[in-house]
Write an enzyme that holds these catalytic residues in place. Structure first.
Site, PDB file in Angstrom:
ATOM      1  N   SER A 248       0.867  -1.187   0.000  1.00  0.00           N
ATOM      2  CA  SER A 248       0.000   0.000   0.000  1.00  0.00           C
ATOM      3  C   SER A 248       0.896   1.226   0.000  1.00  0.00           C
ATOM      4  CB  SER A 248      -0.846  -0.015   1.284  1.00  0.00           C
ATOM      5  OG  SER A 248      -1.501   1.222   1.472  1.00  0.00           O
TER       6      SER A 248
ATOM      7  N   TYR B 259      -2.494  -1.261  10.390  1.00  0.00           N
ATOM      8  CA  TYR B 259      -2.396  -1.375   8.932  1.00  0.00           C
ATOM      9  C   TYR B 259      -1.058  -0.818   8.445  1.00  0.00           C
ATOM     10  CZ  TYR B 259      -4.072  -1.063   4.055  1.00  0.00           C
ATOM     11  OH  TYR B 259      -4.242  -1.211   2.700  1.00  0.00           O
TER      12      TYR B 259
HETATM   13  P1  NAD Z   1     -11.543  -6.062  -0.078  1.00  0.00           P
HETATM   14  O1  NAD Z   1     -12.124  -5.860   1.273  1.00  0.00           O
HETATM   15  O2  NAD Z   1     -12.343  -5.691  -1.270  1.00  0.00           O
HETATM   16  O3  NAD Z   1     -11.052  -7.583  -0.263  1.00  0.00           O
HETATM   17  C1  NAD Z   1     -10.315  -8.236   0.749  1.00  0.00           C
HETATM   18  C2  NAD Z   1     -10.249  -9.714   0.427  1.00  0.00           C
HETATM   19  O4  NAD Z   1      -9.531 -10.363   1.491  1.00  0.00           O
HETATM   20  C3  NAD Z   1     -11.620 -10.391   0.337  1.00  0.00           C
HETATM   21  O5  NAD Z   1     -11.588 -11.384  -0.673  1.00  0.00           O
HETATM   22  C4  NAD Z   1     -11.775 -11.035   1.717  1.00  0.00           C
HETATM   23  O6  NAD Z   1     -12.638 -12.148   1.746  1.00  0.00           O
HETATM   24  C5  NAD Z   1     -10.334 -11.437   1.967  1.00  0.00           C
HETATM   25  N1  NAD Z   1     -10.054 -11.688   3.367  1.00  0.00           N
HETATM   26  C6  NAD Z   1     -10.263 -10.863   4.426  1.00  0.00           C
HETATM   27  N2  NAD Z   1      -9.904 -11.500   5.561  1.00  0.00           N
HETATM   28  C7  NAD Z   1      -9.464 -12.724   5.207  1.00  0.00           C
HETATM   29  C8  NAD Z   1      -8.960 -13.841   5.931  1.00  0.00           C
HETATM   30  N3  NAD Z   1      -8.843 -13.835   7.264  1.00  0.00           N
HETATM   31  N4  NAD Z   1      -8.620 -14.943   5.229  1.00  0.00           N
HETATM   32  C9  NAD Z   1      -8.753 -14.992   3.879  1.00  0.00           C
HETATM   33  N5  NAD Z   1      -9.199 -13.959   3.150  1.00  0.00           N
HETATM   34  C10 NAD Z   1      -9.553 -12.847   3.813  1.00  0.00           C
HETATM   35  O7  NAD Z   1     -10.144  -5.256  -0.062  1.00  0.00           O
HETATM   36  P2  NAD Z   1      -9.233  -4.654  -1.229  1.00  0.00           P
HETATM   37  O8  NAD Z   1      -9.375  -3.174  -1.170  1.00  0.00           O
HETATM   38  O9  NAD Z   1      -9.433  -5.355  -2.492  1.00  0.00           O
HETATM   39  O10 NAD Z   1      -7.790  -4.962  -0.631  1.00  0.00           O
HETATM   40  C11 NAD Z   1      -6.945  -5.976  -1.135  1.00  0.00           C
HETATM   41  C12 NAD Z   1      -5.517  -5.660  -0.722  1.00  0.00           C
HETATM   42  O11 NAD Z   1      -5.119  -4.418  -1.290  1.00  0.00           O
HETATM   43  C13 NAD Z   1      -5.323  -5.518   0.798  1.00  0.00           C
HETATM   44  O12 NAD Z   1      -4.095  -6.097   1.166  1.00  0.00           O
HETATM   45  C14 NAD Z   1      -5.291  -4.024   0.989  1.00  0.00           C
HETATM   46  O13 NAD Z   1      -4.578  -3.650   2.127  1.00  0.00           O
HETATM   47  C15 NAD Z   1      -4.588  -3.594  -0.280  1.00  0.00           C
HETATM   48  N6  NAD Z   1      -4.795  -2.183  -0.632  1.00  0.00           N
HETATM   49  C16 NAD Z   1      -6.053  -1.710  -0.843  1.00  0.00           C
HETATM   50  C17 NAD Z   1      -6.210  -0.367  -1.154  1.00  0.00           C
HETATM   51  C18 NAD Z   1      -7.558   0.227  -1.423  1.00  0.00           C
HETATM   52  O14 NAD Z   1      -7.640   1.452  -1.529  1.00  0.00           O
HETATM   53  N7  NAD Z   1      -8.611  -0.550  -1.581  1.00  0.00           N
HETATM   54  C19 NAD Z   1      -5.089   0.472  -1.224  1.00  0.00           C
HETATM   55  C20 NAD Z   1      -3.834  -0.062  -0.990  1.00  0.00           C
HETATM   56  C21 NAD Z   1      -3.697  -1.398  -0.692  1.00  0.00           C
END
Ligand code: NAD
Length: 258
Positions: free
Chosen positions: A140, A153
């Site tokens: 991130s 985080y």
């Molecule tokens: P999201 O909430 O849409 O998806 C998260 C996924 O992780 C889902 O499939 C959920 O079921 C799964 N998950 C959660 N807990 C779990 C567990 N204990 N075991 C197995 N699976 C689990 O989130 P996203 O925004 O798509 O985020 C995905 C990644 O990208 C994360 O690592 C997040 O930190 C990173 N990220 C997101 C953003 C953003 O703005 N959305 C920015 C930077 C980084």
């Protein structure tokens, strides 16, 4: 021949976009993550129809090392090996440190950081045996800079960059690259869910959070698209990226340039 790609947390948001990008290249996929059975089935069927290769879902909980080991073992048993591992599962919790629930801290460190150690620990022997492999950690912008009220985080995401660099050095001569992608804000359920909490923590309306907190951080004032992260993952998994290792690539609309 189709490669085998494991993407953790790929039933939603960025993970499903990364899985889709690899499906469009005809790869086998092991997806993972929570959700309703019918929704997960629909994702598997959609990916199968795109890739024309094998697609399975494994329900490993990323807080449970035994289940994570079984995810990688199942991928190897089903498709023969793991060629690309994408550590993407992640959660967020927004609260000031003195009120931050201890169980939330532990859960975020487990899912956003330790799970990548456990998947790598299981997948690296397979990749070493093949003399090639790709590990992509979805970090991130918060791996590089902090924001208040996101202690667990930010700590986990900074940690994963250290893990990325260490693994890259250990695997430098094994044909395996290890890199991190550092996205800015992407409008996924993870971000949508934190808007009410951020509004509460900062005493703002939800619209103010979107414009004055979220998009304020990104000089382009635009959300990153999940598909754009999928395209970057494809590049890091390509032969052309074989000398890119031990680093991070930001895709954050200029956020961390400031
Ligand atoms: P999201 O909430 O849409 O998806 C998260 C996924 O992780 C889902 O499939 C959920 O079921 C799964 N998950 C959660 N807990 C779990 C567990 N204990 N075991 C197995 N699976 C689990 O989130 P996203 O925004 O798509 O985020 C995905 C990644 O990208 C994360 O690592 C997040 O930190 C990173 N990220 C997101 C953003 C953003 O703005 N959305 C920015 C930077 C980084």
């Amino acid at each position: 021949m189709a490669r085998t790609i494991v993407v953790t947390g790929s039933t939603s948001g960025i993970g499903v976009a990364i899985a889709t990008a690899f499906a469009q290249k005809g790869e086998n996929l092991v997806i993972n993550g929570f959700g309703k059975a019918d929704e997960i089935k629909a994702i598997v069927e959609r990916l199968e129809s795109v890739s024309k290769a094998g697609v399975i879902h494994h329900p490993a909980d990323m807080t449970k090392p035994d289940e994570i080991a079984d995810l990688i073992a199942t991928a190897a048993k089903t498709f023969g090996t793991v060629d690309v591992l994408v550590n993407n599962a992640g959660i967020q919790h927004v609260e000031k440190i003195e009120d931050f629930p201890i169980d939330k801290w532990d859960q975020i460190i487990a899912i956003n950081l330790s799970s990548a150690f456990h998947t790598m620990r299981a997948a690296i022997p397979l990749m070493k045996k093949n003399g090639k492999g790709r590990i992509i950690n979805i970090a991130s912008a918060h791996a590089l800079v902090a924001s208040p009220f996101k202690s667990a985080y930010v700590a986990a995401k900074h940690g994963i960059l250290g893990l990325t660099k260490t693994a890259a050095l250990e695997l430098a001569e094994a044909g395996v690259t290890v890199n991190a992608i550092c996205p800015g804000y992407v409008l996924t359920p993870l971000v949508e869910k934190q808007i009410p909490d951020t509004a509460k923590a900062r005493g703002m309306t939800e619209d103010q959070v979107k414009t004055e907190v979220i998009l304020k951080a990104q000089p382009t004032h635009e959300f990153v698209k999940a598909e754009e992260i999928g395209a970057l993952a494809l590049y890091l998994a390509s032969d052309e990226a074989r000398q890119v290792t031990g680093t991070h690539i930001s895709i954050d609309g200029g956020w961390t340039a400031a």
